[in-house]
Design an enzyme around this catalytic site. Structure first.
Site, short mmCIF file in Angstrom:
data_model
loop_
_atom_site.label_atom_id
_atom_site.label_comp_id
_atom_site.label_asym_id
_atom_site.label_seq_id
_atom_site.Cartn_x
_atom_site.Cartn_y
_atom_site.Cartn_z
N GLU A 68 -9.54 -17.87 5.25
CA GLU A 68 -9.84 -17.31 3.93
C GLU A 68 -10.79 -18.22 3.15
OE1 GLU A 68 -6.81 -14.38 1.90
OE2 GLU A 68 -6.39 -16.43 1.29
N GLU B 4 3.76 -2.97 7.64
CA GLU B 4 2.58 -3.64 8.18
C GLU B 4 2.63 -3.70 9.71
OE1 GLU B 4 0.22 -7.54 6.78
OE2 GLU B 4 2.16 -7.99 7.68
N CYS C 98 6.69 -13.69 -3.09
CA CYS C 98 7.63 -13.42 -2.00
C CYS C 98 9.04 -13.91 -2.28
CB CYS C 98 7.12 -14.06 -0.71
SG CYS C 98 5.48 -13.48 -0.20
N GLU D 147 -14.19 -17.87 4.51
CA GLU D 147 -14.77 -16.59 4.07
C GLU D 147 -15.21 -16.67 2.61
OE1 GLU D 147 -13.50 -11.84 3.85
OE2 GLU D 147 -12.06 -13.34 4.53
N SER E 209 -10.31 -9.94 1.24
CA SER E 209 -10.53 -10.77 2.42
C SER E 209 -10.15 -9.98 3.67
CB SER E 209 -9.68 -12.04 2.34
OG SER E 209 -9.63 -12.70 3.58
N GLU F 229 -4.33 -0.88 13.34
CA GLU F 229 -5.51 -1.75 13.38
C GLU F 229 -5.14 -3.23 13.51
OE1 GLU F 229 -4.46 -1.14 9.04
OE2 GLU F 229 -4.52 0.06 10.87
N CYS G 286 -2.85 -11.36 1.90
CA CYS G 286 -1.58 -11.72 2.55
C CYS G 286 -0.47 -10.70 2.32
CB CYS G 286 -1.10 -13.08 2.03
SG CYS G 286 -2.24 -14.42 2.40
N LYS H 150 6.43 -5.67 4.96
CA LYS H 150 6.02 -6.22 6.25
C LYS H 150 6.47 -5.31 7.40
CE LYS H 150 4.08 -10.19 5.08
NZ LYS H 150 2.65 -10.48 5.36
#
Length: 571
Positions: free
Chosen positions: A277, A359, A496, A280, A317, A364, A297, A356
């Site tokens: 990150e 996710e 979190c 980037e 990102s 992808e 994230c 999550k």
């Protein structure tokens, strides 16, 4: 200040305070069901009724204002009888599968029913068993257990999503989604704030515990766990340890006692995320890339942006989350290093987050994670295995992904990703002597802003915690009112450490204890005591680049550690 008495105890509170607030100041407990601090205050459940001078009849303490000279009684026979009757009416329409309920022994309704000697069948059992909605990848709804407190609705509205709401009125009232569709077909972002707000078992995560147990006993599978940064600061609560207790060592020992498994530290790929990150961000700053850059994230935030702000997807990102980076590294680099068939490696992520779970199913991302279990699910497995968690010795993560930096640990608190990225960016742009701590982005404020001179560049940063605050930051960016360089967004208020998969906490604790701050402090203490505090100094990450990826943002890194996003309908 207003002077009054609660059960004969003199107390002074600011003008405009409620009786419930005054009772807290007097150290007098008043039970609640619908009230939840910072989420909802509507006085609908009638559990907090009290007698107060100057009032006609019983009044709801959570909404009724104090007055000078008022005398309040919280436990008279009339009050106790009213609360007992209220509980018995609630129980008459409640599916009482208490022994097998996910909230058994940790249910707010069950606790109050016991305290007030409520008869569960006083008014019979007058309810229809409603179908369970389990189509979502993350959250299961069982309306047969719903007590209509509407805390879930308030939590969803606080997140500005509104995927669920109250429908109909009176006896026909239910909580549901528009047009009675499943949560899976709404813009629900899977954050799970409704789950931790629910006082009973009407909402819970879609469990992967049975699958994980199956993999552990499968002789053809090699099982590896890795644990998210915030789990160490919260899992102890499930076993009666104090809020903010760092239970990392006990957690690792407990996981290894579940079977022939290895346990790795997800802080490693938190550090890896920062390397990718930060590289980037530097590339975007130096070469005129799309700014501001948003962190990637949090899968709840990603889905939120895909639904509501698809025009900003190029600003996010392209880095995968630490969970998905770790799984990709395990199924490729680790398998090659250890000579393991990737199809036989079963990867279990322990996370504080229900999103999550969603996710994991995003195609992808490559399908590298086999199961994502919440902090609550891990605690359930430990209890099921008969492990005495509190008295366990301190264990250590397995190599080669055991040691990580303090920067990776603070990922679990709002502002932690930003601070970790700034540490590495400052070092690379500003050289030696760059700061280690960036305290301006710490804390539980919904939006935090700062500007830093990193040597060759000045960066304006923002941190948003909770999706209502995310909307504010995004709208400021879109309108041109703010000109940020880098923005961190976490879907759950506080980050979190307050995720939808964290241990259930009774309202009496949530209303009176600053959970988010205490949990976050455990992570900052961990960081402070760490020998390595910057992601780019993590020797395990350095080895990964030397042996496998070459450099941050390399072609191979993009193949395994980066992803893409999609425009999703709002409805």
């Amino acid at each position: 200040m207003v002077n009054l008495k609660i059960n004969g105890i003199a107390v002074s509170v600011p003008e405009g305070s409620t009786i419930l607030q005054a009772a807290k100041a007097a150290n007098v407990r008043i039970p609640t069901l619908c009230y939840l601090k910072d989420v909802q205050c509507v006085g609908s459940c009638r559990m907090c009724l009290v007698e107060a001078t100057g009032a006609k009849g019983l009044v709801a303490a959570c909404v009724y204002p104090v007055a000078e000279g008022m005398e309040v009684r919280t436990n008279t026979p009339r009050v106790r009888k009213s609360r007992k009757t209220t509980l018995e009416l609630i129980l008459s329409t409640h599916k009482k599968k208490c022994l097998s309920c996910v909230r058994s022994m940790n249910c707010e309704l069950q606790k109050l029913a016991l305290e007030y000697n409520a008869e569960e069948d006083k008014f019979g059992t007058d309810h229809d068993l409603k179908p369970i909605d389990d189509l979502s990848a993350s959250v299961v709804r069982d309306n047969s257990k719903c007590i209509l407190c509407t805390r879930c609705v308030a939590a969803c509205e606080k997140q500005t999503i509104g995927a669920i709401g109250a429908k109909n009125r009176g006896y026909a009232k239910v909580i549901g989604s528009p047009f009675d569709v499943s949560l899976a077909f709404t813009p629900c972002v899977n954050c799970g704030q409704c789950v931790v707000a629910c006082p009973v078992g009407a909402l819970y995560e879609k469990s992967a515990v049975a699958d994980v147990w199956g993999a552990i006993v499968d002789p053809e599978k090699k099982v590896v766990f890795f644990t998210a940064p915030s789990v160490r600061a919260t899992i102890g609560e499930a076993f009666g340890l104090p809020v903010g207790y760092n239970a990392e060592g006990k957690m690792v020992t407990a996981i290894k006692q579940l079977g022939d498994v290895k346990c790795f530290n997800m802080d490693t790929t938190a550090d890896l995320t920062i390397m990718e990150e930060a590289a980037e961000l530097i590339e975007r700053v130096q070469n005129g890339g799309k700014l501001p850059m948003f962190t990637s994230c949090c899968p709840g935030w990603i889905k939120f942006c895909e639904h509501y702000y698809p025009e900003l997807l190029p600003n996010i990102s392209s880095c995968k989350s630490p969970q998905e980076m770790f799984s990709a590294v395990l199924k490729t680099y680790y398998c090659e290093r250890e000579g393991i068939d990737p199809d036989k490696l079963y990867v279990v992520s322990v996370i504080p987050c229900t999103a999550k779970k969603y996710e994991v199913q995003r195609e992808e991302l490559g399908g590298y994670t086999d199961a994502a279990i919440t902090t609550r699910e891990l605690a359930k497995m430990i209890k099921e295995a008969g492990i005495d968690f509190v008295n366990l010795p301190e264990g250590e993560f397995d190599n080669p992904f055991g040691e990580a930096s303090g920067a990776g640990a603070i990922f679990g608190a709002t502002g932690g990703v930003m601070e970790a990225a700034l540490r590495t960016a400052a070092s690379k742009l500003g050289g030696e002597g760059s700061p280690i701590e960036f305290r301006e982005v710490r804390g539980m404020d919904g939006v935090k802003e700062a500007e830093y001179d990193l040597g060759v560049a000045k960066v304006k940063v923002a941190v948003a915690s909770g999706l209502a605050c995310a909307r504010k930051v995004i709208d400021d960016v879109k309108s041109g009112r703010k000109d940020y360089t880098f923005v961190e967004i976490m879907a759950c208020p506080g980050g979190c450490i307050n995720g939808g998969g964290q241990p259930y906490v009774h309202d009496e604790v949530r209303n009176n204890v600053d959970l988010k701050t205490l949990r976050a402090q455990a992570l900052y203490d961990y960081d402070r005591d760490s020998e390595v505090r910057c992601s780019h100094e993590n020797a395990n990450v350095t080895r990964l680049y030397m042996e496998y990826f070459g450099r941050p943002n390399s072609e191979k890194a993009h193949e395994l550690l980066h992803t893409s996003y999609y425009n999703r309908p709002k409805y």
